[in-house]
Design a protein around this motif. Structure first.
Motif, PDB file in Angstrom:
ATOM      1  N   TRP A   1      -3.025  74.725  37.265  1.00 52.11           N
ATOM      2  CA  TRP A   1      -3.080  73.431  37.942  1.00 52.11           C
ATOM      3  C   TRP A   1      -1.752  73.112  38.622  1.00 52.11           C
ATOM      4  CZ3 TRP A   1      -7.703  71.225  38.340  1.00 52.11           C
ATOM      5  CH2 TRP A   1      -8.660  71.438  37.343  1.00 52.11           C
TER       6      TRP A   1
ATOM      7  N   ILE B   1       0.010  69.646  39.627  1.00 55.81           N
ATOM      8  CA  ILE B   1      -0.092  68.192  39.483  1.00 55.81           C
ATOM      9  C   ILE B   1       0.592  67.508  40.662  1.00 55.81           C
ATOM     10  CG2 ILE B   1       0.536  66.223  38.021  1.00 55.81           C
ATOM     11  CD1 ILE B   1       0.362  68.123  35.616  1.00 55.81           C
TER      12      ILE B   1
ATOM     13  N   LEU C   1      -5.159  70.380  31.417  1.00 55.07           N
ATOM     14  CA  LEU C   1      -4.246  69.363  31.936  1.00 55.07           C
ATOM     15  C   LEU C   1      -3.717  68.511  30.783  1.00 55.07           C
ATOM     16  CD1 LEU C   1      -6.169  68.448  35.190  1.00 55.07           C
ATOM     17  CD2 LEU C   1      -3.797  69.254  35.069  1.00 55.07           C
TER      18      LEU C   1
END
Length: 257
Positions: free
Chosen positions: A141, A143, A188
């Motif tokens: 991921w 962010i 996450l």
């Protein structure tokens, strides 16, 4: 002046401690999701250059009787760093020509133990069930600074690409400090309350979060299906769909999500 500055800094420090002490974090409960599928967009891409053919005529008839977006419900129960994703069967079953495309269904029950990083998923593919037990998919991921509110929770956006080409947008909240999410999406620093596959015309968004104790017997690990791993399942699907052309490639991507 110096004393005033010290007093001001102390006041800010105390306010910060008070806010942290009174912050509410949801650690056990249930998230209710709505999956929305843009059926018109998916079918149009699937048909490709079949202009004027039988499938195109069926699509035109479909648009006259069916809404553009299909809505499906699911729940994610969580407690003790474990999650259980469970689809809610639709009230009505589809009986039209395009009703069996995999995007328009939810047939995965997924139990994820974030302590051991192992997921157990029951997947139904054309009425055959598979039971996958494997490590949780690792998603890289990125962010961002974008934020929005979902189901009363402050969320931050993250982006990723999985399976080499599937672009994913997620909104997670660290007010629910579990690294869970709908289907097999995790990784996450908080619960994923919003998820979109923009190029695949599918979204999952939380409509309600219930903060409540969850009994251990509610967190049932799936047990039905032909036992395999993710790689074993992928190999089986590729073998079955090797002669299905572009339709097979699209189906394969959805089954492997």
């Amino acid at each position: 002046m110096k004393n005033l500055l010290i007093t001001f800094i102390a006041s800010l420090f105390c306010s910060s401690l008070f806010a942290q002490a009174n912050a509410h974090f949801t650690t056990t409960g249930t998230v209710e999701y709505e999956k929305r599928v843009n059926m018109y967009a998916i079918i149009k891409k699937r048909l490709g250059n079949d202009e004027g053919g039988f499938a195109s005529q069926a699509f035109e008839n479909y648009k006259k009787t069916q809404p553009q977006f299909k809505s499906l419900k699911s729940t994610l129960t969580f407690t003790g760093n474990k999650t259980l994703f469970t689809p809610i069967p639709p009230a009505e079953t589809s009986n039209n020509w395009f009703g069996d495309i995999p995007e328009s269904k939810q047939q995965n029950v997924i139990y994820t133990d974030l302590n051991t990083n192992v997921a157990t998923a029951s997947k139904e593919v054309f009425e055959e069930k598979f039971l996958l037990k494997d490590t949780v998919r690792k998603i890289n991921w990125k962010i961002t600074d974008e934020t929005r509110e979902i189901a009363g929770y402050n969320c931050r956006r993250a982006n990723a690409v999985i399976m080499d080409s599937v672009y994913v947008v997620a909104f997670y909240s660290d007010e629910i400090p579990l690294s869970g999410g709908p289907e097999s999406f995790t990784g996450l620093p908080g619960m994923i309350l919003g998820l979109a596959l923009p190029h695949d015309n599918i979204t999952w968004f939380a409509t309600k979060v219930t903060d409540m104790p969850v009994a251990e017997n509610q967190m049932k690990v799936p047990v039905k299906g032909k036992a395999t791993t993710y790689k074993g399942f992928e190999a089986t699907m590729k073998k079955v769909m090797k002669d299905w052309g572009t339709w097979g490639q699209s189906y394969l991507k959805i089954f492997l999500l």
